[in-house]
Design a protein around this motif. Structure first.
Motif, short mmCIF file in Angstrom:
data_model
loop_
_atom_site.label_atom_id
_atom_site.label_comp_id
_atom_site.label_asym_id
_atom_site.label_seq_id
_atom_site.Cartn_x
_atom_site.Cartn_y
_atom_site.Cartn_z
N VAL A 184 0.85 -1.19 0.00
CA VAL A 184 0.00 0.00 0.00
C VAL A 184 0.88 1.24 0.00
CG1 VAL A 184 -1.82 1.26 1.20
CG2 VAL A 184 -1.80 -1.24 1.25
N MET A 185 0.57 2.20 -0.90
CA MET A 185 1.31 3.44 -0.99
C MET A 185 0.42 4.62 -0.65
SD MET A 185 3.60 3.04 -4.45
CE MET A 185 2.15 2.94 -5.50
N ALA A 186 1.00 5.62 0.00
CA ALA A 186 0.34 6.92 0.19
C ALA A 186 1.06 7.93 -0.69
CB ALA A 186 0.39 7.35 1.65
N VAL A 187 0.31 8.73 -1.46
CA VAL A 187 0.91 9.69 -2.38
C VAL A 187 0.32 11.07 -2.13
CG1 VAL A 187 1.29 7.92 -4.13
CG2 VAL A 187 -0.82 9.27 -4.19
N ASP A 188 1.08 12.10 -2.52
CA ASP A 188 0.56 13.46 -2.41
C ASP A 188 -0.07 13.87 -3.74
OD1 ASP A 188 2.63 14.10 -4.13
OD2 ASP A 188 3.89 15.01 -2.58
N ASP A 189 -0.42 15.13 -3.86
CA ASP A 189 -1.12 15.60 -5.07
C ASP A 189 -0.28 15.47 -6.33
OD1 ASP A 189 -3.30 16.21 -3.52
OD2 ASP A 189 -2.78 18.33 -3.28
N SER A 190 1.04 15.45 -6.19
CA SER A 190 1.92 15.33 -7.35
C SER A 190 2.30 13.88 -7.65
CB SER A 190 3.18 16.17 -7.14
OG SER A 190 3.96 15.65 -6.07
N MET A 191 1.68 12.94 -6.93
CA MET A 191 1.94 11.51 -7.05
C MET A 191 3.29 11.10 -6.48
SD MET A 191 -0.74 9.99 -8.24
CE MET A 191 -0.30 8.41 -8.96
N ILE A 193 5.50 9.51 -3.70
CA ILE A 193 5.21 8.54 -2.65
C ILE A 193 5.70 9.10 -1.32
CG2 ILE A 193 5.57 6.18 -1.85
CD1 ILE A 193 6.17 5.40 -4.75
N VAL A 194 4.80 9.19 -0.35
CA VAL A 194 5.17 9.75 0.95
C VAL A 194 5.17 8.69 2.04
CG1 VAL A 194 4.36 12.06 0.39
CG2 VAL A 194 2.76 10.43 1.40
N ASP A 195 4.56 7.54 1.79
CA ASP A 195 4.56 6.46 2.77
C ASP A 195 4.13 5.17 2.09
OD1 ASP A 195 4.93 5.21 5.16
OD2 ASP A 195 3.08 5.92 6.10
N PHE A 196 4.51 4.03 2.66
CA PHE A 196 4.13 2.76 2.08
C PHE A 196 4.27 1.65 3.13
CE2 PHE A 196 8.30 0.78 1.75
CZ PHE A 196 9.13 1.88 1.88
N LEU A 197 3.61 0.52 2.89
CA LEU A 197 3.67 -0.67 3.76
C LEU A 197 3.91 -1.91 2.84
CD1 LEU A 197 0.54 0.12 6.05
CD2 LEU A 197 2.95 0.41 6.67
N ASP A 198 4.50 -2.79 3.38
CA ASP A 198 4.51 -4.19 2.88
C ASP A 198 5.35 -4.44 1.66
OD1 ASP A 198 2.90 -4.79 5.01
OD2 ASP A 198 1.07 -4.68 3.82
N PHE A 199 6.12 -3.50 1.13
CA PHE A 199 7.03 -3.82 0.04
C PHE A 199 8.28 -2.96 0.15
CE2 PHE A 199 4.72 -0.25 -1.69
CZ PHE A 199 5.65 0.44 -2.43
N PRO A 205 12.56 2.27 0.31
CA PRO A 205 12.40 3.13 1.50
C PRO A 205 13.37 4.32 1.50
CG PRO A 205 12.32 0.84 2.14
CD PRO A 205 12.72 0.85 0.70
N ASN A 206 14.60 4.07 1.08
CA ASN A 206 15.58 5.15 1.05
C ASN A 206 15.17 6.23 0.06
OD1 ASN A 206 18.29 6.23 -0.42
ND2 ASN A 206 18.67 5.88 1.76
N LEU A 207 14.71 5.83 -1.13
CA LEU A 207 14.29 6.80 -2.14
C LEU A 207 13.06 7.57 -1.68
CD1 LEU A 207 14.82 4.65 -5.35
CD2 LEU A 207 16.16 6.64 -4.65
N VAL A 208 12.12 6.88 -1.03
CA VAL A 208 10.92 7.55 -0.52
C VAL A 208 11.29 8.59 0.53
CG1 VAL A 208 8.81 7.21 0.83
CG2 VAL A 208 9.35 5.66 -1.06
N SER A 209 12.20 8.23 1.42
CA SER A 209 12.59 9.16 2.48
C SER A 209 13.26 10.41 1.93
CB SER A 209 13.53 8.45 3.47
OG SER A 209 14.77 8.14 2.86
N ARG A 210 13.85 10.29 0.75
CA ARG A 210 14.54 11.43 0.11
C ARG A 210 13.67 12.13 -0.92
NH1 ARG A 210 19.32 8.22 -2.22
NH2 ARG A 210 19.84 10.22 -3.21
N GLY A 211 12.40 11.69 -1.05
CA GLY A 211 11.48 12.33 -1.99
C GLY A 211 11.79 12.06 -3.44
N LEU A 212 12.40 10.90 -3.75
CA LEU A 212 12.83 10.59 -5.12
C LEU A 212 11.99 9.50 -5.79
CD1 LEU A 212 16.70 10.61 -4.53
CD2 LEU A 212 15.28 12.44 -5.45
N ALA A 213 10.94 9.03 -5.11
CA ALA A 213 10.10 7.97 -5.67
C ALA A 213 8.70 8.51 -5.92
CB ALA A 213 10.04 6.79 -4.70
N VAL A 214 8.16 8.19 -7.10
CA VAL A 214 6.81 8.63 -7.45
C VAL A 214 5.98 7.44 -7.87
CG1 VAL A 214 7.67 10.89 -8.19
CG2 VAL A 214 7.35 9.07 -9.88
#
Length: 385
Positions: A184-191, A193-199, A205-214
């Motif tokens: 499961v992914m949580a995304v903002d208005d620009s798509m 990824i700001v949070d996720f579970l189970d994958f 996770p590193n890319l998400v924490s740095r704002g580099l995953a969409v």
């Protein structure tokens, strides 16, 4: 003039997407155990499981690659790979290295040492990094080889470029009550990824924490015959899901269109004669209604209703099938009745055997799913003797 400019813009966009696809390599993860498919994966990996009358599950991801213009493909295999490897060698050996296209088989335990199997997606990529470096792709597309869907990957590549992301993850919306079965992914208005579970364990996770995953909406790249059609994606990971997805194809308007000539599904196809239907007596009529019957099948005085028959099935006189999925080379003896079943390859159903009408008896002799589908294998039939 405006229409002409619009057409030129669309043509230019298509050419750009084609170039993006040509600069890419797809890595197809095809080593899954598929344990929830029970005896269907006793001898074959999940991507090698038969689907849709003539295909294997992996054919959908591979066909998406070809139709998207991605013609450099690596297949990462692991568990029970023999059936899969034979299928790929017979049906997918037409790509030409001299034209900068290939389909490479990349089994585990080959690259770093003799004991290390693939321990996840990132590790599978890492173990084959020397091959990727030699091919020098601009983009790397990581695909699961065990899902059924039609998708234009070049659309996702274009979206990846537009958003300037380091990592783009395709996603599909599902009802909230089904979300626990997926990552499961949580995304903002620009798509983004700001949070996720189970994958993901390290890289994502590193890319998400740095704002580099969409995230990329599957709806934007799904290949549909009509605009109002469903954005079809299925993980046929259970017997119930597998049976339902196969039988959906016999509907008048199935959710998955495998007849679209603009997005063909490629596979290895054995050279077989046409299906044959015999006898037209009142109590012995060879017929199939609301069904799909593949090449090499003989329906000899039997009634087949709402069923899907793979190649080389033989259905003998006075047999009745309803909502049955019969894999290749199944033979059904006279007077047998099969209802809501999946029968594995090469099974011989004895004369008069009734399956699918007595839940308690079926559960003792075969595997019966939570949804009431009975799975029949050769070993189960042998145990009846």
């Amino acid at each position: 003039m405006r229409d002409r400019r619009k057409g030129e813009h669309m043509l230019s966009s298509a050419r750009i997407q084609q170039r993006l696809a040509q600069r890419s390599i797809a890595l197809v993860l095809a080593g899954g155990r598929g344990s929830r498919l029970k005896q269907l994966t006793d001898r074959r990996a999940k991507p090698a499981v038969f689907f849709g009358g003539k295909f294997r599950i992996i054919d959908f991801a591979l066909s998406n690659c070809l139709n998207s213009g991605v013609r450099r493909i690596g297949i990462l295999t692991q568990y029970k790979a023999h059936s899969l490897l034979r299928h790929l060698q017979m049906g997918w050996s037409f790509l030409r290295p001299e034209m900068n296209e290939f389909l490479d088989l990349l089994p585990a335990q080959q690259r770093l040492d003799e004991v290390t199997w693939y321990r996840g997606t990132a590790d599978a990529v890492y173990q084959n990094f020397d091959i990727l470096r030699a091919a020098n792709p601009q983009f790397l597309i990581i695909l699961a080889g065990d899902h059924i869907y039609k998708m234009d990957y070049s659309n996702m590549l274009a979206d990846h470029i537009d958003k300037g992301a380091d990592c783009t993850v395709a996603c599909v919306e599902v009802p909230l009550e089904e979300a626990s079965d997926f990552g499961v992914m949580a995304v903002d208005d620009s798509m983004a990824i700001v949070d996720f579970l189970d994958f993901g364990k390290d890289i994502v996770p590193n890319l998400v924490s740095r704002g580099l995953a969409v995230a990329h909406s599957f709806e934007e790249s799904c290949v549909k015959t009509t605009p109002e059609a469903e954005a079809y994606w299925r993980d046929v990971g259970t017997i119930d899901a597998y049976w339902a997805a196969n039988l959906d194809l016999v509907m008048p308007t199935p959710s998955l269109d495998i007849y679209d000539p603009n997005w063909p599904i490629w596979t290895y196809q054995q050279q077989l004669p046409p299906a044959k239907f015999l006898f037209d007596d009142a109590d012995r009529r060879g017929m199939a209604v609301d069904s799909m019957v593949s090449g090499g099948c003989i329906i000899s005085g039997a009634t087949v209703r709402r069923s899907l028959l793979f190649s080389n099935c033989r259905i003998n006189s006075y047999v009745q099938t309803c909502e049955a999925v019969l894999l290749p080379e199944v033979q059904v003896g006279r007077h047998a009745r099969l209802t809501k079943v999946v029968v594995d390859r090469g099974c011989r159903i004895q004369e008069g055997l009734v399956i699918g009408e007595d839940p308690e008896l079926d559960a003792k002799r075969f595997y019966r799913s939570e949804g009431g589908v009975t799975l029949v294998s050769a070993d189960m039939l042998a145990a009846l003797d």
